[in-house]
Write an enzyme that holds these catalytic residues in place. Sequence first.
Site, PDB file in Angstrom:
ATOM      1  N   ASN A  12      41.306  36.770  47.074  1.00  0.00           N
ATOM      2  CA  ASN A  12      40.497  36.920  45.859  1.00  0.00           C
ATOM      3  C   ASN A  12      41.354  36.563  44.656  1.00  0.00           C
ATOM      4  OD1 ASN A  12      37.800  38.055  46.742  1.00  0.00           O
ATOM      5  ND2 ASN A  12      39.256  39.338  47.859  1.00  0.00           N
ATOM      6  N   GLU A  13      41.274  35.296  44.316  1.00  0.00           N
ATOM      7  CA  GLU A  13      42.103  34.748  43.254  1.00  0.00           C
ATOM      8  C   GLU A  13      41.557  35.157  41.889  1.00  0.00           C
ATOM      9  OE1 GLU A  13      44.830  33.811  44.050  1.00  0.00           O
ATOM     10  OE2 GLU A  13      44.922  32.235  45.559  1.00  0.00           O
ATOM     11  N   PRO A  14      42.339  34.931  40.818  1.00  0.00           N
ATOM     12  CA  PRO A  14      41.892  35.307  39.483  1.00  0.00           C
ATOM     13  C   PRO A  14      40.445  34.890  39.211  1.00  0.00           C
ATOM     14  CG  PRO A  14      44.116  34.471  39.382  1.00  0.00           C
ATOM     15  CD  PRO A  14      43.680  34.345  40.812  1.00  0.00           C
TER      16      PRO A  14
END
Length: 649
Positions: A154-156
Amino acid sequence: MASSKERVPIVIVEYDDISRTIAQRIAEIIKERRAAGGHAVLGLATGSTPIGIYRELIRMHLDEGLDFSDVVTFNLDEYYPMTSDSIHSYHRYMRENLFSHINVKPENIHVPRGDVPRADVDEYAEQYEAAIRDSGGIDLQILGIGKTGHIGFNEPGSGVESRTRRISLDTITRRDAAADFFGEDNVPTEAITMGVATIMEAREVALVATGEHKAAIVCRAVEGEPDPDIAATYLQQHENAVFYLDFAAAADLTRLRTPWVIGEVKWTREKETEAVIWLSETTGKSVLKLDAHDYREHHLSSLLARYGSAGPLNGAVFNALISKVRGRSKLPAGKRVVVFSPHPDDDVISMGGMLNKLHQNKNDIVVAYQTSGNIAVFDHEVRRYADFLRRYGSDFDITDSSYVSLIDDVESFLRKKKTGEIDAFPVQVMKRAIREAEAVSGIETFGMSKSQARFLNLPFYQTGKVRKDPIGPEDVRIVHDLLEEHKPELVFVAGDLSDPHGTHRMCLEAVVAALADYTGPAPEMWYYRGAWQEWTIAEADVLVPLSEEELRAKIQAIFKHQSQKDRAPFPGQDDREFWQRVEERNRSTAQRVDRLGLPEYFAMEAYVVRREGAPVDRETVPTSTLRVMVGPEEEPKVRGRRSVRAKRG
Ligand code: F6R
């Protein structure tokens, strides 16, 4: 001490303890669920962090009969696209590191598939979510944390409502994975990951972070405001999430970095020095110019009170700092010295200035290169050397068929080599030889001789892969034999535990284990930092000034490591060449010393020295972890020290 800045429970212990605690909790959950007529559902992660947990679970299965026959597992993520048999796939990682060593049933294992056609990914992701729900939901989710603060992938920008889906990987994440993929260009640009909401639904969450490269993001995730750009901050809202940190990963937390900001501190000489340096840097005033107002304004009244006024305190710290500075005449002379260098260039990168001075001081030095560093040699280097050997052979009519066919084998292997494929043995040997010759050339720059270089070629490193085996008895024996042979009075080791592949950490482990059985008098231990960081001035016991000429000589020695020049295969997150980092690091240490009001030097190297004379053990290893770890009388108040289990109750 208050830890008011922390927004999530944390446990700070050594990595082995983290692994044992979480593995035990998993075992409890498995038994509890079974006793209640159900089954445990585990959320699993990949990456370097959970390896210790998996090793412990395997041990518990083999030694204690821990039964996984009814356990259901869900992994967080998988690269996309990715076939499950690829050496890079998380399917394979899980098989190799856990599943094939325990009795979990194949039908109970769920790892997101990276080979689902693009058009079907959304539907597949929904099915993955449904499978989690149908299993009764995840009892315990293990998480690592990426440098971007991702959990899962879950990237930025990942929302709190996000569910299992395909996602684009952040540049930082791809760069971090570059070593595993033999180059950033080979890292997939996408992944399938559980969402934040999926993770938040787990009944318990154990996030594990180790190593100083995680310190900044851990601090942000623990102390910072919830932020959609840092998915780990969402865990602050989870009812039963605990962050398990080793001391290196916890090092930036206020309770360890600047504890005086949040409460009372038990002052030691070390802490006083740390606080005064911090105050000097914060106010931009040299140590001797700090006044009572500065101390009072910056939460340091209690320290001031110990001395009555600023003058004596400033003077004590100033003198302590000055005594750390040791030029050549104050460095060891005529001693037996062993320098352990994890890779073939760490000696000159991290302690080239010292090595030069020790040699000038007529010490009897052996440089022991612990690993061959062969995985960090590009194939094109090997082609160049193979071509050289062929030309040389033809110039001197070396017609020996084994000589020619060896070169043929090397060249033909490289022609057909697939990205990431493990090198054929003769190629591995050539890569090792390239690095050995460079290492010799490096120390020769200082006038040292070839016979002073020892290549230990420790077996743990010889996997041909980025990931290494654990340190074994043979590794320890080899290091031990060298110690017994040379009987060093001084030992230099890499005391940083943050190199990208953990090799420095493992090399230190081998030295520590070898010293435990060493029969000679305990040597004085000098710790240098690896290529990625430097000791802070507060941490350092010895600061060694280097003149401009000495720094140039050091850089010349680094230049000899040609296979690592221009573009190192494993540069970490820093694009600069090693010599550039060294120049900046050594010069900036000198500048910081200068700003504190000490004499102005051109450049400086920093060392931590353990003089207690006892054999080194984990307690005395001054990783920044242990350095910032407070003494026994000042046990950190670990909010989450209660076990995960206790939290459930
Ligand atoms: C792995 C995963 C990632 C990693 C994180 C840390 O399944 O989802 O979030 O946990 O990138 O990786 P390591 O442990 O290799 O530092």
